[in-house]
Design a protein around this motif. Sequence first.
Motif, PDB file in Angstrom:
ATOM      1  N   LYS A  83     138.642  -6.902  85.902  1.00  0.00           N
ATOM      2  CA  LYS A  83     139.341  -6.588  87.141  1.00  0.00           C
ATOM      3  C   LYS A  83     138.503  -6.965  88.365  1.00  0.00           C
ATOM      4  CE  LYS A  83     142.153  -2.900  85.148  1.00  0.00           C
ATOM      5  NZ  LYS A  83     142.522  -1.461  85.212  1.00  0.00           N
TER       6      LYS A  83
ATOM      7  N   ARG B  96     132.889  -1.799  95.241  1.00  0.00           N
ATOM      8  CA  ARG B  96     133.474  -0.925  94.232  1.00  0.00           C
ATOM      9  C   ARG B  96     134.236  -1.796  93.233  1.00  0.00           C
ATOM     10  NH1 ARG B  96     130.378   1.780  96.651  1.00  0.00           N
ATOM     11  NH2 ARG B  96     130.677   3.891  97.483  1.00  0.00           N
TER      12      ARG B  96
ATOM     13  N   SER C  61     136.438  -1.774  89.048  1.00  0.00           N
ATOM     14  CA  SER C  61     137.382  -1.064  88.181  1.00  0.00           C
ATOM     15  C   SER C  61     137.095  -1.339  86.712  1.00  0.00           C
ATOM     16  CB  SER C  61     138.822  -1.496  88.513  1.00  0.00           C
ATOM     17  OG  SER C  61     139.128  -1.280  89.863  1.00  0.00           O
TER      18      SER C  61
ATOM     19  N   PRO D 183     134.394   3.952  89.965  1.00  0.00           N
ATOM     20  CA  PRO D 183     134.697   2.708  90.692  1.00  0.00           C
ATOM     21  C   PRO D 183     133.503   1.743  90.734  1.00  0.00           C
ATOM     22  CG  PRO D 183     134.258   4.460  92.251  1.00  0.00           C
ATOM     23  CD  PRO D 183     134.188   5.092  90.877  1.00  0.00           C
TER      24      PRO D 183
ATOM     25  N   MET E 166     142.894   6.300  94.277  1.00  0.00           N
ATOM     26  CA  MET E 166     142.533   5.139  93.470  1.00  0.00           C
ATOM     27  C   MET E 166     142.662   5.399  91.969  1.00  0.00           C
ATOM     28  SD  MET E 166     141.765   3.143  95.986  1.00  0.00           S
ATOM     29  CE  MET E 166     141.118   1.715  95.124  1.00  0.00           C
ATOM     30  N   ASP E 167     142.225   6.580  91.522  1.00  0.00           N
ATOM     31  CA  ASP E 167     142.147   6.843  90.089  1.00  0.00           C
ATOM     32  C   ASP E 167     141.803   8.320  89.904  1.00  0.00           C
ATOM     33  OD1 ASP E 167     142.004   6.523  87.346  1.00  0.00           O
ATOM     34  OD2 ASP E 167     140.186   5.311  87.332  1.00  0.00           O
TER      35      ASP E 167
END
Length: 710
Positions: free
Chosen positions: A237, A285, A287, A293, A469-470
């Motif tokens: 990613k 950052r 993924s 991150p 974000m997550d």
Amino acid sequence: MTPLTLSSPSFNRLLFFTSRYSHSPFLLRNFSSFPLIQRKLPHNHLLGVRCEASSTSSSPSSFTAKSSKEIRKAKIEVVVDEKLTALRQQFLKPGVGIDAYIIPSQDAHQSEFIAECYARRAFISGFTGSAGTAVVTKDKAALWTDGRYFLQAEKQLNSSWTLMRAGNPGVPTASEWVADVLASGGRVGIDPFLFSADAAEELKEVIAKKNHELVYLYNVNLVDEIWKDSRPKPPSKQIRVHDLKYAGVDVASKLLSLRNAIMDAGASAIVISMLDEIAWVLNLRGSDVPHSPVMYSYLIVEVDQAQLFVDDIKVKADVKEHLKNAGIELRPYDSILQEIDSLAARGAQLLMDPSTINVAIVSTYKSACEKYSREPGSKEKSKTKSTDGSNGYPAKPSGIYMQSPISWSKAIKNDAELQGMKNSHLRDAAALAHFWAWLEEEVHRNENLTEVDVADKLLEFRSVQDGFMDTSFDTISGSGANGAIIHYKPEPESCSRVDPQKLFLLDSGAQYVDGTTDITRTAHFSEPSAREKECFTRVLQGHIALDQAVFPEGTPGFVLDGFARSSLWKIGLDYRHGTGHGVGAALNVHEGPQSISFRYGNMTPIQSGMIVSNEPGYYEDHAFGIRIENLLHVKDAETPNRFGGATYLGFEKLTFFPIQTKMVDVSLLSHAEIDWLNSYHAEVWEKVSPLLEGPTQQWLWNNTRPLAKP
């Protein structure tokens, strides 16, 4: 989310992530490639798992596992584990020739969370907890994990494995065990990329006492050899730039400070492998790793240049420009060892943190230093200022081993990072209010909700918040007995329904573009028992005691740990995990070097600017679990005196969300403790209610009403 529990000094870096903090289990899709052939015999018990050392009990109702000696006397389920059979066949291959193989949890960067393709210990053992070490010999297999995962490991391991309850009396460390079970002159194999230099050195010393040899298998990972095509692909990613308004300090300034620290240490270069340190220094950052991150990479910083080792496919044009402006050159991820060799050739004095740098890098550098020291004519002209003091030529290359200076800098949050943490926590509180209002209504309507349904719904509420974000770890959603599994992760095929008549523990967190959250609340949807209320109240008292602590600057975290346990201790109760861990700013939910734990090995002082969790708990195996967690910011405390001129520190709350007062036995609280709870709930209402409206705002109002004093 509970901190790591450490059991012995540095070799447990094999079992636990050194100076970082492991937690929730992760879900893997590809563990079914090798079937288990089972022949069931009578008296199947403990799911067929042999356990070393009985579980310490904190209540009469606690479950006590049978010892391995007792289990061997009984008939158990016999399992022929084809993964273990295939792995042992690898021992005999040319160039391998080993008698035992150790499989840790970590990747090449000692990460807490790892990409699926690196989850080798979980693949080989079936145990998916994030902390553990597997050791396989030609006729035995054992797995070590800590108290947070004892119950989970009992469920997931088959009878081919012996569960070693790390930290319990009489349980040897993995290194001691493998040294004892092998015949003299054994060869113990490891993948040197997966062990820190410190961990490998201690392992080597322990097994050498029994005349065993440690073998570095540089070119092959034996688990990968049997995982083959079913192994997930490496992550690819895209990397993103972390905006300066959230980072607070630009890359050039961070590199300048780092270079000054390098030179102050007498070094001319540093190699960094911790993924959160690289992300922090470069304001990037990624993924690549679930919940964190970060991106898989290495960073080498010299006094006049820097190189980032990362797969080029992850680097977009804007990131390349960002790195170019900071003077960072890109190199292939897999070329790190070649550059380490080149540094030695140029006479670099290389700073390395042996607790985090893998032994493959350290060993490569040491070998190169020996090679180039013997061949002075082969050395290139150094690009550093390090000389032998006489002729201006570079000194012989050598390693400088010390803690990474980045770890400390990252732990002390700047104003922008702190503001981002505050802002993200308020948005997170709004999401949690929507969630808990929904959950209570659904439960009271007798809706059939599972623990997975609940976790999924929480993610839904969080995902609509600005900057989400997550998740920051897998949500721990545990009803009743599952709440006693400290790092429980519900699975669709095996989870429980949320029982209105039982305690419900929810430990969750999120990654936002500006901050990282981690919060635990325990609630009852009906009428809790007197026992549950007493235990909850004593956990709350410990939480309040730590929150209100004032202490001199320089105090290490273990000094504070007893504040959170004292109320439980008064009635002979305790919990098997640390009380607090560091938290990154839009980075890892577990961050070092600070911690608050009963283990006194970590002497890192708690300093102003750090962020720590406050999460005492209590767990009755097979009954219920209780935990109350907020995040705290360390700040200067105003005291009427400053004995010896010392600065005193205290805490500022970052988490603002109601604590269920129905669970509180008010008769156990002092007036000061009642005042703390009422004041906290007044702050929750003041800060969070403007972000809500309608029924959700009414829910918050109902759950922040003051308690009356008896």
